[in-house]
Design a protein around this motif. Structure first.
Motif, PDB file in Angstrom:
ATOM      1  N   ARG A  86       0.833  -1.208   0.000  1.00 18.12           N
ATOM      2  CA  ARG A  86       0.000   0.000   0.000  1.00 18.12           C
ATOM      3  C   ARG A  86       0.864   1.254   0.000  1.00 18.12           C
ATOM      4  NH1 ARG A  86      -2.835  -2.931   4.045  1.00 18.12           N
ATOM      5  NH2 ARG A  86      -4.765  -3.864   3.252  1.00 18.12           N
ATOM      6  N   ALA A  87       1.943   1.201   0.758  1.00 18.26           N
ATOM      7  CA  ALA A  87       2.821   2.369   0.859  1.00 18.26           C
ATOM      8  C   ALA A  87       3.464   2.696  -0.490  1.00 18.26           C
ATOM      9  CB  ALA A  87       3.901   2.120   1.912  1.00 18.26           C
ATOM     10  N   LYS A  88       3.709   1.667  -1.304  1.00 16.26           N
ATOM     11  CA  LYS A  88       4.338   1.867  -2.609  1.00 16.26           C
ATOM     12  C   LYS A  88       3.332   2.282  -3.683  1.00 16.26           C
ATOM     13  CE  LYS A  88       8.129  -1.415  -1.885  1.00 16.26           C
ATOM     14  NZ  LYS A  88       8.757  -2.690  -2.370  1.00 16.26           N
ATOM     15  N   ALA A  89       2.059   2.021  -3.449  1.00 11.31           N
ATOM     16  CA  ALA A  89       1.041   2.323  -4.462  1.00 11.31           C
ATOM     17  C   ALA A  89       0.870   3.838  -4.625  1.00 11.31           C
ATOM     18  CB  ALA A  89      -0.290   1.684  -4.075  1.00 11.31           C
ATOM     19  N   LYS A  90       0.627   4.241  -5.833  1.00 17.92           N
ATOM     20  CA  LYS A  90       0.407   5.649  -6.120  1.00 17.92           C
ATOM     21  C   LYS A  90      -1.010   6.045  -5.734  1.00 17.92           C
ATOM     22  CE  LYS A  90       0.547   9.026  -9.902  1.00 17.92           C
ATOM     23  NZ  LYS A  90       0.764   9.205 -11.356  1.00 17.92           N
ATOM     24  N   VAL A  91      -1.152   7.137  -5.005  1.00 18.19           N
ATOM     25  CA  VAL A  91      -2.468   7.674  -4.656  1.00 18.19           C
ATOM     26  C   VAL A  91      -2.890   8.624  -5.767  1.00 18.19           C
ATOM     27  CG1 VAL A  91      -3.788   9.018  -2.984  1.00 18.19           C
ATOM     28  CG2 VAL A  91      -2.004   7.451  -2.191  1.00 18.19           C
ATOM     29  N   VAL A  92      -4.039   8.348  -6.362  1.00 19.46           N
ATOM     30  CA  VAL A  92      -4.478   9.127  -7.530  1.00 19.46           C
ATOM     31  C   VAL A  92      -5.797   9.846  -7.252  1.00 19.46           C
ATOM     32  CG1 VAL A  92      -3.300   7.615  -9.152  1.00 19.46           C
ATOM     33  CG2 VAL A  92      -5.672   7.129  -8.522  1.00 19.46           C
ATOM     34  N   VAL A  93      -6.003  10.918  -7.987  1.00 19.59           N
ATOM     35  CA  VAL A  93      -7.259  11.671  -7.962  1.00 19.59           C
ATOM     36  C   VAL A  93      -7.904  11.528  -9.334  1.00 19.59           C
ATOM     37  CG1 VAL A  93      -8.347  13.919  -7.617  1.00 19.59           C
ATOM     38  CG2 VAL A  93      -6.267  13.344  -6.346  1.00 19.59           C
ATOM     39  N   GLU A  94      -9.110  10.976  -9.372  1.00 14.87           N
ATOM     40  CA  GLU A  94      -9.810  10.757 -10.637  1.00 14.87           C
ATOM     41  C   GLU A  94     -11.204  11.363 -10.564  1.00 14.87           C
ATOM     42  OE1 GLU A  94      -8.379   9.578 -13.179  1.00 14.87           O
ATOM     43  OE2 GLU A  94      -6.689   8.358 -12.491  1.00 14.87           O
ATOM     44  N   HIS A  95     -11.813  11.501 -11.727  1.00 15.81           N
ATOM     45  CA  HIS A  95     -13.168  12.057 -11.825  1.00 15.81           C
ATOM     46  C   HIS A  95     -13.992  11.099 -12.686  1.00 15.81           C
ATOM     47  CE1 HIS A  95     -10.943  15.471 -10.344  1.00 15.81           C
ATOM     48  NE2 HIS A  95     -10.216  15.472 -11.438  1.00 15.81           N
ATOM     49  N   LEU A  96     -14.436  10.004 -12.051  1.00 13.92           N
ATOM     50  CA  LEU A  96     -15.072   8.901 -12.755  1.00 13.92           C
ATOM     51  C   LEU A  96     -16.463   8.622 -12.204  1.00 13.92           C
ATOM     52  CD1 LEU A  96     -11.963   6.528 -12.686  1.00 13.92           C
ATOM     53  CD2 LEU A  96     -12.688   7.974 -14.599  1.00 13.92           C
ATOM     54  N   ASP A  97     -17.206   7.819 -12.948  1.00 16.59           N
ATOM     55  CA  ASP A  97     -18.535   7.387 -12.521  1.00 16.59           C
ATOM     56  C   ASP A  97     -18.385   6.260 -11.510  1.00 16.59           C
ATOM     57  OD1 ASP A  97     -21.056   6.185 -12.282  1.00 16.59           O
ATOM     58  OD2 ASP A  97     -21.614   6.699 -14.331  1.00 16.59           O
ATOM     59  N   ILE A  98     -18.833   6.509 -10.264  1.00 20.72           N
ATOM     60  CA  ILE A  98     -18.758   5.463  -9.237  1.00 20.72           C
ATOM     61  C   ILE A  98     -20.132   4.879  -8.934  1.00 20.72           C
ATOM     62  CG2 ILE A  98     -16.651   6.303  -8.155  1.00 20.72           C
ATOM     63  CD1 ILE A  98     -18.391   7.666  -6.030  1.00 20.72           C
ATOM     64  N   ILE A  99     -21.128   5.260  -9.715  1.00 26.14           N
ATOM     65  CA  ILE A  99     -22.468   4.715  -9.523  1.00 26.14           C
ATOM     66  C   ILE A  99     -22.601   3.373 -10.247  1.00 26.14           C
ATOM     67  CG2 ILE A  99     -24.935   5.083  -9.932  1.00 26.14           C
ATOM     68  CD1 ILE A  99     -24.449   8.080  -9.623  1.00 26.14           C
ATOM     69  N   ARG A 100     -22.061   3.301 -11.431  1.00 24.34           N
ATOM     70  CA  ARG A 100     -22.107   2.048 -12.186  1.00 24.34           C
ATOM     71  C   ARG A 100     -21.104   1.039 -11.632  1.00 24.34           C
ATOM     72  NH1 ARG A 100     -21.286   3.349 -18.321  1.00 24.34           N
ATOM     73  NH2 ARG A 100     -19.558   4.558 -17.422  1.00 24.34           N
ATOM     74  N   ASP A 101     -21.307  -0.238 -11.969  1.00 23.07           N
ATOM     75  CA  ASP A 101     -20.452  -1.318 -11.471  1.00 23.07           C
ATOM     76  C   ASP A 101     -19.036  -1.260 -12.029  1.00 23.07           C
ATOM     77  OD1 ASP A 101     -22.543  -2.326 -10.018  1.00 23.07           O
ATOM     78  OD2 ASP A 101     -23.079  -3.882 -11.464  1.00 23.07           O
ATOM     79  N   GLU A 102     -18.868  -0.697 -13.223  1.00 24.90           N
ATOM     80  CA  GLU A 102     -17.593  -0.782 -13.924  1.00 24.90           C
ATOM     81  C   GLU A 102     -16.416  -0.288 -13.088  1.00 24.90           C
ATOM     82  OE1 GLU A 102     -15.781   0.387 -18.311  1.00 24.90           O
ATOM     83  OE2 GLU A 102     -17.381   1.611 -17.437  1.00 24.90           O
ATOM     84  N   PHE A 103     -16.593   0.835 -12.416  1.00 17.95           N
ATOM     85  CA  PHE A 103     -15.502   1.384 -11.614  1.00 17.95           C
ATOM     86  C   PHE A 103     -15.031   0.367 -10.583  1.00 17.95           C
ATOM     87  CE2 PHE A 103     -14.146   3.334  -7.629  1.00 17.95           C
ATOM     88  CZ  PHE A 103     -13.099   4.149  -8.055  1.00 17.95           C
ATOM     89  N   TRP A 104     -15.962  -0.255  -9.869  1.00 19.44           N
ATOM     90  CA  TRP A 104     -15.635  -1.179  -8.786  1.00 19.44           C
ATOM     91  C   TRP A 104     -15.119  -2.507  -9.324  1.00 19.44           C
ATOM     92  CZ3 TRP A 104     -15.932   1.361  -4.249  1.00 19.44           C
ATOM     93  CH2 TRP A 104     -16.744   2.511  -4.216  1.00 19.44           C
ATOM     94  N   ASP A 105     -15.690  -2.967 -10.442  1.00 17.53           N
ATOM     95  CA  ASP A 105     -15.263  -4.241 -11.021  1.00 17.53           C
ATOM     96  C   ASP A 105     -13.799  -4.203 -11.449  1.00 17.53           C
ATOM     97  OD1 ASP A 105     -17.706  -5.432 -10.664  1.00 17.53           O
ATOM     98  OD2 ASP A 105     -18.426  -5.022 -12.689  1.00 17.53           O
TER      99      ASP A 105
END
Length: 297
Positions: free
Chosen positions: A256-275
């Motif tokens: 987790r510490a190595k992972a890049k923290v990102v800021v996005e502007h995406l649709d989180i209502i549909r399943d696609e983002f989570w899938d």
């Protein structure tokens, strides 16, 4: 700590641990920001209905919080509010509400004030200073959590469409506040879109995604092909938190510490983002992101 006759006062402290095996959402809001912005719009030359500098500042402060607290699975922000989601397995501060809320609020506020000059280069921050309040709410299932996130993003769209139409009626249409309110009273989304296009040749679909969808912050790993989200969500909602060995927990912490923290502007209502990002709900770090192999959303 040495014992003393005064130590009895600790008995007045009340336990405030949040319900186990639930998703914790710490939501912060600008304290009195409506009045703050109304007083400061002229001083700091805020743009209406959206000031990109102010939103970028909110995102930068929130990103600092997520980076500082690896137990946060995802966060979502719009306007002067941000929601930070702690995974249901989180045991930070023994899940004490007061500690979680105060840590998030203080870390966010400190970074907001510190980073102000980065985004408002010509207008130094002065009194009255911005402050934030917060609360913690527990959600027992993945569906509850996703419904909460969907609610905030839907609210973002509704408010932004109204505010965009309202301010264009004033800025480009020459109306005053009351006239603009009267024009929009009782209108539906299609009506507001029509007003924007027919009167001002503005296609709302072309507005910046950050204004329409808000901002999502998370640790980025390699995207995966969408699977069956509903089945995964149902299994996750019913499952008990897995007990990890100390070595595995330490490995996950390093990933987790190595992972890049990102800021996005995406649709989180549909399943696609989570899938495509199963690590957010599973709490298990994914593979390091490879930009050349990422699946576009």
């Amino acid at each position: 700590m040495a014992n003393s006759k005064f130590e009895y006062v600790r008995n007045f402290e009340q336990p405030d641990s949040l319900m186990p095996n639930t998703w914790i959402v710490v939501r912060i809001d600008g304290r009195g920001f409506t009045n703050f912005y109304s007083r400061m719009c002229a001083k700091y030359e805020f743009e209406k209905p959206n000031d990109k500098r102010a939103l970028d500042l909110m995102n930068a402060a929130a990103k600092a919080v997520v980076t500082d607290l690896p137990q946060i699975a995802i966060s979502y922000g719009v306007s002067d509010e941000y929601s930070f989601v702690f995974h249901k397995t989180c045991n930070l501060f023994e899940r004490r509400a007061s500690k979680l809320v105060s840590t998030v609020v203080s870390t966010f506020t400190a970074n907001y004030v510190y980073l102000w000059s980065t985004y408002f280069t010509d207008t130094p921050l002065s009194f009255p200073l911005p402050t934030f309040d917060g609360r913690a709410v527990c959600y027992p299932t993945v569906q509850n959590l996703r419904d909460y996130m969907s609610w905030r993003q839907a609210d973002c769209h509704i408010n932004n469409l109204y505010n965009t139409a309202f301010w264009k009626l004033i800025q480009l249409g020459g109306l005053d506040n009351k006239e603009a309110e009267k024009t929009l009273a009782g209108t539906l989304a299609a009506d507001k879109n029509e007003i924007l296009f027919s009167r001002f040749k503005i296609n709302y679909n072309n507005e910046p995604e950050m204004f329409k969808k808000g901002s999502i912050i998370f640790r980025d790993y390699e995207l995966v092909e969408p699977g069956s989200h509903n089945e995964a969500a149902a299994a996750d909602a019913l499952a008990e938190p897995a007990v990890q060995s100390k070595s595995q927990a330490e490995k996950d912490k390093k990933r987790r510490a190595k992972a890049k923290v990102v800021v996005e502007h995406l649709d989180i209502i549909r399943d696609e983002f989570w899938d495509k990002r199963p690590w957010i709900l599973s709490g298990k770090p994914g593979r390091p992101a490879n930009p050349s192999k990422e699946i576009q959303t």
